[in-house]
Design an enzyme around this catalytic site. Structure first.
Site, mmCIF file in Angstrom:
data_model
loop_
_atom_site.group_PDB
_atom_site.id
_atom_site.type_symbol
_atom_site.label_atom_id
_atom_site.label_comp_id
_atom_site.label_asym_id
_atom_site.label_seq_id
_atom_site.Cartn_x
_atom_site.Cartn_y
_atom_site.Cartn_z
ATOM 1 N N SER A 59 0.876 -1.356 0.005
ATOM 2 C CA SER A 59 0.174 -0.110 -0.051
ATOM 3 C C SER A 59 0.718 1.402 0.074
ATOM 4 C CB SER A 59 -0.841 0.073 1.310
ATOM 5 O OG SER A 59 -1.915 0.739 1.157
ATOM 6 N N HIS A 60 0.677 2.137 0.980
ATOM 7 C CA HIS A 60 1.423 3.170 0.891
ATOM 8 C C HIS A 60 2.822 3.363 1.664
ATOM 9 C CE1 HIS A 60 -0.972 2.430 4.451
ATOM 10 N NE2 HIS A 60 0.008 2.960 5.234
ATOM 11 N N ASP A 84 -2.880 6.509 -3.174
ATOM 12 C CA ASP A 84 -1.641 6.129 -2.450
ATOM 13 C C ASP A 84 -1.010 5.097 -3.577
ATOM 14 O OD1 ASP A 84 -3.778 4.012 -2.392
ATOM 15 O OD2 ASP A 84 -2.942 3.156 -0.398
ATOM 16 N N ASP A 144 -0.708 1.817 -4.046
ATOM 17 C CA ASP A 144 -1.762 0.699 -4.661
ATOM 18 C C ASP A 144 -2.959 1.002 -5.404
ATOM 19 O OD1 ASP A 144 -2.352 0.819 -2.042
ATOM 20 O OD2 ASP A 144 -3.270 -1.295 -2.379
ATOM 21 N N ASP A 180 -5.612 2.344 -3.563
ATOM 22 C CA ASP A 180 -7.076 2.029 -2.941
ATOM 23 C C ASP A 180 -7.549 3.391 -2.134
ATOM 24 O OD1 ASP A 180 -5.343 1.370 -1.260
ATOM 25 O OD2 ASP A 180 -6.187 -0.528 -0.721
ATOM 26 N N ARG A 181 -6.483 4.246 -1.876
ATOM 27 C CA ARG A 181 -6.991 5.194 -0.932
ATOM 28 C C ARG A 181 -7.284 6.582 -1.527
ATOM 29 N NH1 ARG A 181 -3.525 4.880 4.849
ATOM 30 N NH2 ARG A 181 -4.121 2.675 5.175
ATOM 31 N N LYS A 228 -11.414 -0.964 -1.441
ATOM 32 C CA LYS A 228 -11.518 0.495 -1.516
ATOM 33 C C LYS A 228 -10.854 0.960 -3.101
ATOM 34 C CE LYS A 228 -7.826 1.221 1.718
ATOM 35 N NZ LYS A 228 -7.698 0.201 2.810
HETATM 36 C C1 G1P Z 1 -4.623 0.517 8.050
HETATM 37 C C2 G1P Z 1 -5.845 1.649 8.181
HETATM 38 C C3 G1P Z 1 -6.941 0.643 7.876
HETATM 39 C C4 G1P Z 1 -6.919 -0.008 6.325
HETATM 40 C C5 G1P Z 1 -5.441 -0.592 6.305
HETATM 41 C C6 G1P Z 1 -5.047 -0.919 4.985
HETATM 42 O O1 G1P Z 1 -4.703 -0.402 8.921
HETATM 43 O O2 G1P Z 1 -6.241 1.837 9.610
HETATM 44 O O3 G1P Z 1 -8.263 1.134 7.967
HETATM 45 O O4 G1P Z 1 -7.758 -0.847 6.152
HETATM 46 O O5 G1P Z 1 -4.411 0.216 6.624
HETATM 47 O O6 G1P Z 1 -5.201 0.098 4.058
HETATM 48 P P1 G1P Z 1 -3.813 -0.441 10.375
HETATM 49 O O7 G1P Z 1 -2.439 -0.128 10.206
HETATM 50 O O8 G1P Z 1 -4.584 0.553 11.108
HETATM 51 O O9 G1P Z 1 -4.101 -1.927 10.776
HETATM 52 ZN ZN ZN Z 2 -3.403 1.153 -0.060
#
Ligand code: G1P
Ligand code: ZN
Length: 544
Positions: free
Chosen positions: A113-114, A278, A280, A282-283, A377
């Site tokens: 992800s990010h 972000d 990948d 999805d954000r 998302k």
């Molecule tokens: C975090 C975010 C959560 C999201 C996840 C994946 O997870 O808080 O809402 O679904 O990234 O993008 P966390 O690091 O809090 O477990």
């Molecule tokens: Zn992501």
């Protein structure tokens, strides 16, 4: 080409977190580490022989290598066909779209992800099921349990495939098709939104926008959809060339990390609309001119305006939000006379609600919004939704948000993250809250009185599965609340997240800064949890 069975031994640390397995690249480079996890995924599944698997990732460092390994292993394990994004690229929502569109058995998405990318940074891998969504806990638990006893994996002996040329090749008995990473997703967006109306908006001299791809996966998607199909000028995109190390940045679209976009939207001659996605894809973060829309408000506002969007004008079945997300969306659901759902953190908990037709829109405070169009998302979807609403209402982002608060009241909201905290200290903090929570009920802290304190437990209304220990909630008699939980996506130490929310019906107070409005609650959170003392930090790393 022959199938090799390689003997291996288990790694103790392959438990998937909130969103798959995330580790440093250097950990994934340990011999057999990636292979063990991939074989454990396959061993947890049944009935995929001859079926289709989708594979793609966010393009970060190690993506191409991991994909070549996964292709050879998927072929050796008996998949009939593999669809792989060109160059190994698929944004997370695009992968979900493709799994659904081609009735694939499932998909493997390579992403952290990010989290920052590069040889010394992070990598990740997760499995999505045939509905296009992240594997539910019963599958991730099964994968984890297999990782603890695995002793062999299967891999085809073959050369690397050319991932940059569209078309089919054979890997043993398996067909590998390199597909356009963007086309199917772009087509789906065209079906959901009023592209003609958005085109008119983007062509108007009265309107300007800036989308920031943060040098991550959404660049090519934004180019195709916003510029090629909707006619935005090329100058409306920035940082849209994907790089293996995301340009050294931290592609998390919030006010801290998306500073390039924030500089533009808060600068002179700021455009009317700004958005970022972000690593990948999805954000999303949504900005108006010199105006930030909190993700919790964004979910509520999209829901309240969903009748303006072709895909949703027939009405919403329900709205789901993760537990720490503000209750703004619940107020919209109540007014619309539809169900609202409160789920644990992580998109995987929305899957059943979407599949069962109980929810149409879902969202998380962590810059995640989406709908039943896929099972992840979706960053660009949210951007297009906002553009559709702006095009229909012909009002500014700020006007739309403020009018929303006038109708529904404002849920002041903020999240404070303490990153890289010593794990023992973070666990002590949470354990203390678990132990002492019950005694807080009825206690007064300044003007606030504790109404309840619990560790959130969720019973899935569709399959009855129970997920416990999902975060400590402290609710006050005036409906404000404090939530504590530890992140399940970090790769170093622990990240403590503190979520604070209060409700303000009085319009005269809506222009307060959230940190000001929530000041007393933030202090109470520190008093109750001893955050400063236990983390050894005098302030959060990131405030959103
Ligand atoms: C975090 C975010 C959560 C999201 C996840 C994946 O997870 O808080 O809402 O679904 O990234 O993008 P966390 O690091 O809090 O477990
Ligand atoms: Zn992501």
């Amino acid at each position: 080409m022959s199938i090799k069975v390689v003997s291996t031994s288990p790694f103790p640390d392959q438990k998937p977190g909130t969103s798959g397995l995330r580790k440093k690249v250097t950990v994934f480079q340990t011999p057999n580490y990636l292979e063990n996890f991939v074989q454990s995924i396959f061993d947890s599944l049944e009935g995929f022989s001859g079926q289709t698997l989708v594979v793609g990732g966010d393009g970060r460092y190690y993506n191409r290598h991991a994909i070549q390994v996964i292709l050879r292993m998927a072929a050796a394990n008996g998949f009939g066909k593999i669809l792989v994004g060109r160059g190994g690229i698929l944004s997370t929502p695009a992968a979900s779209c493709i799994i659904r569109k081609y009735n694939a058995f499932g998909g493997i998405i390579l992403s952290a992800s990010h989290n920052p990318a590069g040889p010394d940074d992070d990598f990740g891998i997760k499995y999505n099921t045939g509905n296009g969504g992240p594997a539910p806990e019963k599958i991730t638990d099964a994968i984890y349990s297999i990782t603890k006893s695995i002793n062999a994996y299967k891999i085809l002996e073959a050369n690397d495939l050319d991932l940059d040329r569209l078309g089919e090749t054979k890997l043993g008995e398996t067909i590998v098709e390199v597909i356009d990473s963007v086309a199917d997703y772009a087509e789906l967006m065209g079906e959901l939104f009023d592209f003609d109306r958005i085109k008119t908006l983007l062509a108007s001299t009265e309107f300007s926008m800036c989308f920031d791809g943060m040098h991550a996966v959404t660049g090519p998607y934004a180019q195709e959809i916003l510029v090629n199909r909707l006619g935005a000028p090329a100058s409306a995109l920035q940082n849209c060339v994907p790089l293996e190390d995301f340009g050294g940045g931290h592609p998390d679209p919030n006010l801290v990390y998306a500073h390039d976009l924030v500089d533009v939207l808060y600068g002179d001659a700021a455009p009317d609309f700004g958005a970022a996605s972000d690593g990948d894809g999805d954000r999303n973060m949504i900005l108006g001119r010199k105006f930030f829309v909190t993700p919790s408000d964004s979910l509520a506002i999209l829901a309240a305006n969903s009748h303006l969007v072709p895909a949703y004008k027939g009405g919403l079945a329900g709205i789901a939000r993760s537990m720490p997300t503000s209750k703004a969306a619940d107020r919209v659901a109540a007014r619309l006379g539809i169900e609202s759902y409160e789920t644990p953190t992580g998109w995987k908990f929305f899957g059943n609600l979407l599949d069962a037709g109980k929810a149409t829109l879902c969202g998380e405070e962590s810059f995640g919004t989406g709908s039943n169009h896929v099972r992840e998302k979706d960053g660009l979807w949210a951007v297009l939704f906002w553009l559709n609403v702006l095009a229909a209402r012909q009002e500014s982002v700020e006007t739309i948000v403020k009018e929303h608060w006038q109708i529904y009241g404002r849920n002041f909201y903020s999240r404070h993250d303490y990153e890289g905290v010593d794990s023992d200290r973070a666990n002590t903090l949470v354990d203390n809250l678990r132990k002492n929570g019950a005694a807080l009920v009825g206690q007064k802290f300044g003007t606030y009185e504790v109404a309840f304190c619990d560790d959130f437990s969720y019973t899935d209304p569709v399959d009855g599965s129970v997920s416990s220990k999902q975060g400590i909630r402290i609710g006050f008699t005036d409906d404000s609340r404090i939530v504590f939980r530890l992140s399940g996506t970090g790769t170093q130490g622990a990240t403590l997240r503190l979520y604070v929310e209060s409700y303000e019906p009085n319009i005269a107070k809506h222009s307060l800064d959230p940190q000001e409005a929530l000041k007393e609650l933030i202090e109470i959170a520190d008093r109750i949890a001893q955050i400063k003392i236990l983390t050894g930090r005098d302030r959060p790393t990131v405030i959103t």
